[in-house]
Design a protein around this motif. Structure first.
Motif, PDB file in Angstrom:
ATOM      1  N   SER A   1      33.009  36.075  29.055  1.00 42.16           N
ATOM      2  CA  SER A   1      32.197  35.723  30.224  1.00 42.16           C
ATOM      3  C   SER A   1      32.668  34.454  30.929  1.00 42.16           C
ATOM      4  N   PRO A   2      33.160  33.396  30.208  1.00 42.28           N
ATOM      5  CA  PRO A   2      33.666  32.224  30.941  1.00 42.28           C
ATOM      6  C   PRO A   2      34.833  32.573  31.862  1.00 42.28           C
ATOM      7  N   LEU A   3      35.695  33.487  31.414  1.00 42.56           N
ATOM      8  CA  LEU A   3      36.829  33.895  32.239  1.00 42.56           C
ATOM      9  C   LEU A   3      36.366  34.708  33.444  1.00 42.56           C
ATOM     10  N   LYS A   4      35.375  35.579  33.243  1.00 44.87           N
ATOM     11  CA  LYS A   4      34.857  36.391  34.341  1.00 44.87           C
ATOM     12  C   LYS A   4      34.147  35.523  35.382  1.00 44.87           C
ATOM     13  N   LYS A   5      33.496  34.451  34.915  1.00 50.72           N
ATOM     14  CA  LYS A   5      32.806  33.564  35.844  1.00 50.72           C
ATOM     15  C   LYS A   5      33.796  32.767  36.689  1.00 50.72           C
ATOM     16  N   MET A   6      34.936  32.404  36.069  1.00 54.87           N
ATOM     17  CA  MET A   6      35.913  31.586  36.775  1.00 54.87           C
ATOM     18  C   MET A   6      36.800  32.390  37.712  1.00 54.87           C
ATOM     19  N   SER A   7      36.833  33.712  37.530  1.00 57.73           N
ATOM     20  CA  SER A   7      37.693  34.539  38.372  1.00 57.73           C
ATOM     21  C   SER A   7      36.957  35.819  38.751  1.00 57.73           C
ATOM     22  N   ARG A   8      36.995  36.163  40.033  1.00 58.87           N
ATOM     23  CA  ARG A   8      36.302  37.361  40.506  1.00 58.87           C
ATOM     24  C   ARG A   8      37.140  38.618  40.365  1.00 58.87           C
ATOM     25  N   HIS A   9      38.381  38.478  39.957  1.00 60.38           N
ATOM     26  CA  HIS A   9      39.217  39.656  39.768  1.00 60.38           C
ATOM     27  C   HIS A   9      39.879  39.590  38.392  1.00 60.38           C
TER      28      HIS A   9
END
Length: 299
Positions: A121-129
């Motif tokens: 989830s931290p990676l998904k929050k920092m990047s929209r793709h």
């Protein structure tokens, strides 16, 4: 588990799928059920490599360390180049293929676990793709290689259990690298200049207006941008820098705590002690006592 590709593996490449019995044990063991690998590999200069999944029931990580490729995901297409990292969560329909002229070399890993969504989830929050521009990092490559070394001791369940810990390390390392990469590539927000100013002023007071002016932003937008990049507020980071300096002074000098407080711009020693305790969890006097061997951290 999502089916790995049937691409014929040449010399220099490898594919390893964990036995179903081991996966079942990992999914139930208290030390691995939160996160564990399902399959992994390394494809070197993967001529003709391609994959298309209309059904995807695990999490897939791909790290391109050479060459190029193409990814289709979420109705969009992405060109993949050296240093790109692909994150494809469960249920993300996708397809990808190596470039025909300069085919990619990739590390890949399928994983699952009860807390997989929390880890990514931290990676998904920092990047929209799904494509993260991490760059090439030898330590990250070593993380993948350490997981692939699992093949050398597959007769031991403990080695599979260890792979769960290695996977945790890999995902948290990627989160750290992505955060650092965002700081580096955001040319409109010079984080290095801002934090350098904080360090230069660590013995003084520093207000938000001064920091915002350094970034040529309003106070509101400066705080918002800073927190988006760091997860913290600029003032909290400035206080942390002051307390780190205070720890250094407590370590190397015999100055009274009130003198150290004054040195760091705190006119009120009591207020300084409160700030110190908030960051360190103990008072300045307790910190010094621990250094002198007169107390332990648990006291």
């Amino acid at each position: 588990m999502s089916q790995p590709s049937s691409w014929p593996i040449p010399n220099g490449s490898t594919r390893f799928v964990l036995p179903r019995r081991i996966v079942s044990e990992l999914s139930e063991h208290p030390l691995s059920k939160d996160l564990y690998p399902l399959a992994m590999g390394y494809y070197k200069r993967a001529f003709g490599h391609s994959m298309s999944r209309s059904r995807h029931d695990d999490c897939l990580l791909i790290y391109c360390v050479d060459g190029c490729g193409k990814l289709n995901a979420g109705l969009k297409s992405y060109k993949i180049t050296t240093g790109d990292f692909i994150l494809l969560p469960k249920d993300e329909i996708h397809s990808y293929l190596a470039d025909s002229k300069t085919p990619w070399s990739i590390y890949w890993l399928h994983c699952e676990g009860q807390l997989i969504s929390e880890f990514i989830s931290p990676l998904k929050k920092m990047s929209r793709h799904p494509v993260l521009q991490l760059g090439l990092h030898s330590r990250l490559i070593s993380d993948f290689e350490a997981l692939l070394d699992l093949r050398q001791s597959t007769q031991l369940f403990e080695s599979y259990l260890h792979s769960s810990s290695l996977l945790r390390q890999l995902l948290t390392h990627i989160t750290l690298l992505h955060t650092q990469a965002r700081h580096h590539f955001d040319k409109t927000f010079d984080m290095e200049a801002i934090q350098s100013l904080m360090l230069r002023c660590v013995h003084e007071t520093l207000d938000i207006d001064t920091l915002a002016a350094t970034a040529n932003l309003s106070k509101f937008h400066f705080i918002k941008r800073y927190k988006a990049l760091t997860g913290s507020t600029p003032i909290n980071d400035f206080i942390r820098m002051k307390i780190e300096r205070a720890c250094h002074l407590l370590d190397i000098t015999d100055q009274r705590i009130s003198e150290i407080a004054w040195t760091l711009g705190y006119e009120d020693a009591y207020y300084f002690s409160r700030a110190f305790r908030k960051v360190m969890g103990i008072s300045p006097s307790q910190y010094r006592s621990i250094r002198l061997g007169k107390a332990t951290y648990k006291e």
